[in-house]
Every structure is written in C-alpha cells, then in structure tokens.
Design a protein around this motif. Structure first.
Motif, short mmCIF file in Angstrom:
data_model
loop_
_atom_site.label_atom_id
_atom_site.label_comp_id
_atom_site.label_asym_id
_atom_site.label_seq_id
_atom_site.Cartn_x
_atom_site.Cartn_y
_atom_site.Cartn_z
N ALA A 2 0.84 -1.19 0.00
CA ALA A 2 0.00 0.00 0.00
C ALA A 2 0.88 1.25 0.00
CB ALA A 2 -0.92 -0.01 1.21
N LYS A 3 2.01 1.17 0.71
CA LYS A 3 2.94 2.29 0.74
C LYS A 3 3.50 2.55 -0.65
CE LYS A 3 7.12 2.40 2.91
NZ LYS A 3 8.04 2.18 3.97
N ILE A 4 3.82 1.49 -1.35
CA ILE A 4 4.36 1.63 -2.71
C ILE A 4 3.29 2.16 -3.64
CG2 ILE A 4 5.27 0.33 -4.67
CD1 ILE A 4 6.68 -1.45 -2.63
N ALA A 77 10.47 7.04 -15.20
CA ALA A 77 11.43 7.13 -14.09
C ALA A 77 10.74 6.78 -12.76
CB ALA A 77 12.05 8.52 -14.02
N ALA A 78 9.52 7.24 -12.58
CA ALA A 78 8.77 6.93 -11.36
C ALA A 78 8.50 5.43 -11.26
CB ALA A 78 7.46 7.71 -11.33
N LYS A 79 8.15 4.82 -12.38
CA LYS A 79 7.90 3.37 -12.38
C LYS A 79 9.18 2.61 -12.07
CE LYS A 79 3.91 3.32 -15.49
NZ LYS A 79 3.36 2.86 -16.77
N ALA A 82 9.85 2.85 -8.40
CA ALA A 82 8.95 1.98 -7.65
C ALA A 82 9.39 0.52 -7.76
CB ALA A 82 7.51 2.14 -8.15
N MET A 83 9.81 0.11 -8.95
CA MET A 83 10.28 -1.27 -9.16
C MET A 83 11.51 -1.53 -8.29
SD MET A 83 8.71 -2.93 -11.91
CE MET A 83 9.97 -3.69 -12.86
N SER A 84 12.44 -0.59 -8.29
CA SER A 84 13.65 -0.75 -7.48
C SER A 84 13.30 -0.88 -6.01
CB SER A 84 14.60 0.44 -7.69
OG SER A 84 15.15 0.39 -8.97
N PHE A 191 9.06 -7.86 -15.50
CA PHE A 191 7.81 -7.71 -16.25
C PHE A 191 6.60 -8.05 -15.39
CE2 PHE A 191 4.47 -9.26 -19.10
CZ PHE A 191 4.31 -8.15 -19.91
N GLU A 192 6.71 -9.15 -14.61
CA GLU A 192 5.59 -9.55 -13.74
C GLU A 192 5.34 -8.51 -12.66
OE1 GLU A 192 5.38 -13.59 -12.10
OE2 GLU A 192 6.74 -14.19 -13.72
N VAL A 193 6.42 -8.02 -12.05
CA VAL A 193 6.28 -7.01 -10.98
C VAL A 193 5.64 -5.74 -11.56
CG1 VAL A 193 7.54 -5.52 -9.39
CG2 VAL A 193 8.17 -7.92 -9.59
#
Length: 199
Positions: A2-4, A77-79, A82-84, A191-193
């Motif tokens: 939820a934080k992410i 860049a935001a995505k 978030a992934m990192s 890709f899944e994440v």
C-alpha cells in the motif's frame, strides 16, 4: 505494498499536474506568438499572417510534443523507482529472516544443489552465529545418504555480503548470496512485478 501504491500514485499525480502546468504555459506562449505575428502581419499583408499561423502552429506542436515526452519520461522514471523499491524491499526481507528460517533455507538449498559435498560454506558475520557444527553434521549426514562425501565445512573466510551464502571449492564459487539471487531474478521478474504494480 500500500505504501508503494501510494508512492506511485503520488509520483504519477505530480507528473500529471506538472504536465498540465507545462501545457497551459505552452498554450499561453503559443497564443502570445500567434497574436504578435497577426499584429505584425496586419501591417504588411495577408501572406505574413499565413506564415505566422504556420510557424506558431509548428512551435506549439513542438512544445506540446516535448512536454508529452518529458511527462512520459518522468512517469517511466517513477515506475523504475517503484520497481527498485519493490526489489529492495524483497532483499531487506530476505536479509532479515529469522535464524530458523535461514537455517532451513541454507539446508534445503545446499541439499538441492548439484555439489560434490566437500565444499566450504562462506557466511557473513551474522549467519556464522547461526550455523554450528551440529547443524553442519546434519547437512553432511543428508549428503552421505545421497552418496556424497558429506565433508562440508564452514570457511574461515567471512563473506562481505548482507545475506545468503557462498559455496567454494578449489577457487570456484557458487554464489547464493541474496544480492546475487535478487539480481539474477530481477530480469526475469521485472515484467511480472511491473504488471502487478501498474496494471
């Protein structure tokens, strides 16, 4: 998670707000250019009016195109950020597993690997406290039952990694550190994440 999600939504909202502001500014600039060119054109004729309209339209389209590209890059860049954060969070969870969970992981992983059975286990300082000779004997007994020598031992070398372990024999290492595992699975799972986070 939820934080992410909140972080992602905030970043996307900020990007959209900035996009609207840039588009409004671009439109205001475009309108100012059109008005100025029209005033000049009235003095010299209708051919200049046509030229001014064409120039203003092209400039407006370029500004809008550049703004759209900038917003797209900011969203990307935001995505990526978030992934990192997701992968960093997974890494932190692995590194903070309990002693019992780590010992179960260590044993199950070693037994499942295609090894000779006489390697050295390189651990970091934290995990060296968890692994004693009784535990190593348990693993060696399982290896013996699999027709392997059962001569695993703890290396005197202390690993410079945050989590996991390395098996070493004759200078050849099998890297099961959490850093290496996260990095190796990242390409497969990205890709899944992304699908889970953004769809």
């Amino acid at each position: 998670m939820a934080k992410i999600d909140g972080l992602i939504n905030k970043i996307i909202e900020d990007a959209e707000t900035e996009s609207e502001s840039i588009l409004k500014k671009a439109e205001a600039e475009s309108n100012a250019i059109i008005k100025k060119k029209i005033d000049e054109a009235k003095e010299v004729g209708s051919s200049i009016i046509k030229k001014a309209n064409i120039e203003a339209k092209l400039k407006r389209e370029r500004i809008i195109s550049n703004t759209t590209l900038k917003v797209r890059n900011e969203k990307l860049a935001a995505k990526q950020k978030a992934m990192s954060e997701v992968f960093n969070e997974a890494f932190d969870e692995l590194c903070s597993m309990s002693e019992k969970d780590f010992l179960n992981y260590l044993k199950a992983t070693i037994i499942s690997l295609k090894i000779d059975g006489d390697e050295e286990i390189i651990l970091n300082t934290k995990y060296r406290e968890f692994v004693d000779s009784t535990f190593i004997s348990e693993i060696n007994n399982e290896l013996i039952s699999m027709n392997k020598p059962g001569n695993l031992r703890i290396s005197s070398r202390i690993g410079d990694f945050k989590g996991g372990f390395i098996l070493e024999k004759n200078g050849i290492e099998i890297n099961n550190t959490f850093e290496a595992l996260i990095n190796s699975y990242r390409d497969e799972l990205e890709f899944e994440v992304a699908d889970i986070l953004f769809n």
